[in-house]
Motif scaffolding. Structure first.
Motif, PDB file in Angstrom:
ATOM      1  N   PRO A  91       0.799  -1.228   0.000  1.00 35.36           N
ATOM      2  CA  PRO A  91       0.000   0.000   0.000  1.00 35.36           C
ATOM      3  C   PRO A  91       0.833   1.280   0.000  1.00 35.36           C
ATOM      4  CG  PRO A  91      -0.896  -1.588   1.565  1.00 35.36           C
ATOM      5  CD  PRO A  91       0.403  -2.138   1.105  1.00 35.36           C
ATOM      6  N   VAL A  92       1.912   1.302   0.781  1.00 34.06           N
ATOM      7  CA  VAL A  92       2.734   2.520   0.847  1.00 34.06           C
ATOM      8  C   VAL A  92       3.346   2.818  -0.517  1.00 34.06           C
ATOM      9  CG1 VAL A  92       4.750   3.597   1.905  1.00 34.06           C
ATOM     10  CG2 VAL A  92       3.213   2.197   3.299  1.00 34.06           C
TER      11      VAL A  92
ATOM     12  N   SER B 185       2.094   1.994  -3.400  1.00 34.81           N
ATOM     13  CA  SER B 185       1.019   2.461  -4.282  1.00 34.81           C
ATOM     14  C   SER B 185       0.743   3.937  -4.063  1.00 34.81           C
ATOM     15  CB  SER B 185      -0.259   1.654  -4.031  1.00 34.81           C
ATOM     16  OG  SER B 185      -0.099   0.310  -4.428  1.00 34.81           O
ATOM     17  N   VAL B 186       0.679   4.355  -2.800  1.00 37.29           N
ATOM     18  CA  VAL B 186       0.368   5.755  -2.493  1.00 37.29           C
ATOM     19  C   VAL B 186       1.535   6.658  -2.879  1.00 37.29           C
ATOM     20  CG1 VAL B 186      -0.128   7.387  -0.642  1.00 37.29           C
ATOM     21  CG2 VAL B 186      -1.238   5.144  -0.651  1.00 37.29           C
TER      22      VAL B 186
ATOM     23  N   GLY C 129       2.128   6.553  -6.672  1.00 36.24           N
ATOM     24  CA  GLY C 129       1.029   7.223  -7.367  1.00 36.24           C
ATOM     25  C   GLY C 129       1.105   8.733  -7.241  1.00 36.24           C
ATOM     26  N   LEU C 130       1.414   9.224  -6.034  1.00 38.10           N
ATOM     27  CA  LEU C 130       1.556  10.668  -5.839  1.00 38.10           C
ATOM     28  C   LEU C 130       2.689  11.223  -6.687  1.00 38.10           C
ATOM     29  CD1 LEU C 130       1.093  10.931  -1.962  1.00 38.10           C
ATOM     30  CD2 LEU C 130      -0.454  11.854  -3.703  1.00 38.10           C
TER      31      LEU C 130
ATOM     32  N   ALA D  74       4.970   2.363  -7.906  1.00 33.23           N
ATOM     33  CA  ALA D  74       3.542   2.024  -7.887  1.00 33.23           C
ATOM     34  C   ALA D  74       3.219   0.800  -8.728  1.00 33.23           C
ATOM     35  CB  ALA D  74       2.728   3.214  -8.387  1.00 33.23           C
TER      36      ALA D  74
ATOM     37  N   SER E  71      -4.373  -2.758  -5.604  1.00 31.19           N
ATOM     38  CA  SER E  71      -3.503  -1.610  -5.851  1.00 31.19           C
ATOM     39  C   SER E  71      -4.141  -0.577  -6.785  1.00 31.19           C
ATOM     40  CB  SER E  71      -2.180  -2.079  -6.478  1.00 31.19           C
ATOM     41  OG  SER E  71      -2.418  -2.728  -7.721  1.00 31.19           O
TER      42      SER E  71
ATOM     43  N   VAL F 117      -6.353   2.475  -5.293  1.00 28.56           N
ATOM     44  CA  VAL F 117      -5.500   3.268  -4.400  1.00 28.56           C
ATOM     45  C   VAL F 117      -4.488   4.057  -5.213  1.00 28.56           C
ATOM     46  CG1 VAL F 117      -3.791   3.157  -2.543  1.00 28.56           C
ATOM     47  CG2 VAL F 117      -5.798   1.656  -2.484  1.00 28.56           C
ATOM     48  N   THR F 118      -3.835   3.401  -6.157  1.00 23.91           N
ATOM     49  CA  THR F 118      -2.845   4.085  -6.993  1.00 23.91           C
ATOM     50  C   THR F 118      -3.503   5.147  -7.852  1.00 23.91           C
ATOM     51  OG1 THR F 118      -1.530   2.054  -7.076  1.00 23.91           O
ATOM     52  CG2 THR F 118      -1.018   3.751  -8.697  1.00 23.91           C
TER      53      THR F 118
ATOM     54  N   ALA G 114      -4.221   8.131  -5.803  1.00 24.34           N
ATOM     55  CA  ALA G 114      -2.980   8.854  -5.499  1.00 24.34           C
ATOM     56  C   ALA G 114      -2.491   9.626  -6.722  1.00 24.34           C
ATOM     57  CB  ALA G 114      -1.915   7.865  -5.023  1.00 24.34           C
TER      58      ALA G 114
END
Length: 353
Positions: free
Chosen positions: A86-87, A89-90, A93-94, A308, A326, A329-330, A333
């Protein structure tokens, strides 16, 4: 076909076919993630965002229909065969979304722009591809492996997918759950009467979904029927751009791949689309500050996409089509990162120039 062309060339042709569809969709259908986000936030129009959502819904519906028909196994996809982080992906993605805003487009969009004669996009594509491979297999690979090491999911464990998780909880058929979710996404996209009657938007959304599905079905058939152990894949435009650059430089020592066909197809499809619309023209960057910003954005995009495990197409469509955890969430982000980047550029706080 496999006996005549071999697995690698057949895989490249499958990628080429889907890439052509995506290239035409970008040029003739104006299918673009950053454009959709910018229209939604600053243009007062949700049309292109609904196009993206409809393409997602059709891709989900089609992927699980293929699974039900035995023509595709979602667990064979890269997105469901490794553990979800998850981390990553975030954060990835950001970074990707922010870099996309600075660069003026994502990898897919830049390849499409390159097909229309935009040499600024050529620079962005080069930097994106090198940056992605710099992180994937180059000097930054050790750092990525130390922080976000990819681990395969054993076949005895549940894959990190929404439909598979719901199937485990409810006892219902995974393909049925996936098709229902896909249908609900489609209905959500069509909830606007104006959009539901926009035949051009509906058509190109369907073309994009078809490109994703032909990627899954074609590569799965080759991987299960062919002589080589090739991975089941669909379209993405970050690390595959770097892979294509390597093939261009080392084609005599490397076999073609789905990625090479996909990237080439988008460029050719966009070129054909720009000719059909009479929009092809050579363009270059006249402002060094603008070029610097775009190069920085492309470099950030490449790193973010590798973290990501995908870009706007890789996570936003291909991973979404198999309902990987993913994907939403991605994509969220990426949207947030792009919104931040657009605000910086349009409203001017701490402007990079």
């Amino acid at each position: 076909m496999l006996d005549f062309l071999g697995d690698d060339w057949t895989m490249a042709l499958v990628g080429l076919a889907g890439g052509l569809m995506l290239g035409l969709a970008a040029r003739l259908g104006r299918f673009c993630t950053l454009g959709a986000i910018e229209d939604l936030l600053y243009g007062g129009s949700a049309r292109r965002m609904r196009m993206w959502i409809l393409a997602i819904g059709l891709s989900v519906l089609g992927a699980f229909a293929l699974m039900q028909a035995g023509l595709f196994e979602t667990r064979a996809s890269f997105y469901l065969s490794i553990r979800w982080m998850p981390v990553a992906s975030v954060l990835g993605g950001l970074m990707f979304g922010y870099g996309m805003a600075l660069a003026g487009n994502c990898g897919y969009g830049c390849i499409a722009r390159l097909g229309g004669g935009d040499m600024r996009a050529f620079v962005i594509v080069l930097v994106l591809g090198v940056s992605a491979w710099f992180t994937l297999a180059g000097p930054l690979a050790w750092m990525r492996n130390a922080t976000f090491l990819q681990q395969e999911v054993p076949t005895t464990e549940l894959p990190p997918g929404i439909a598979h998780w719901l199937g485990e909880v409810t006892g219902l058929s995974v393909p049925l759950i996936g098709m229902v979710i896909g249908a609900l996404i489609v209905l959500g996209a069509l909830s606007s009467r104006a959009f539901a009657t926009d035949l051009r938007a509906l058509f190109w959304s369907g073309v994009v979904a078809l490109a994703i599905l032909t990627g899954w079905a074609g590569s799965y058939w080759i991987s299960t029927t062919g002589f080589e152990n090739l991975q089941t894949v669909s379209h993405s435009f970050s690390a595959p751009v770097g892979e294509t650059l390597l093939y261009v430089m080392m084609g005599s020592a490397r076999a073609p791949s789905f990625a090479v066909g996909s990237v080439t197809g988008v460029a050719l499809g966009a070129f054909a689309g720009s000719l059909l619309k009479g929009h092809f023209r050579w363009e270059a960057c006249e402002d060094p500050r603008e070029l610097r910003r775009q190069i920085i954005g492309a470099a950030i995009m490449g790193v973010g996409a590798v973290l990501a495990l995908g870009c706007t197409v890789g996570q936003g469509l291909s991973a979404f089509s198999v309902l990987a955890f993913s994907a939403p969430v991605t994509f969220a982000a990426i949207f947030a990162g792009a919104a931040l980047g657009l605000r910086q550029l349009i409203e001017g706080f701490g402007r990079v120039a």
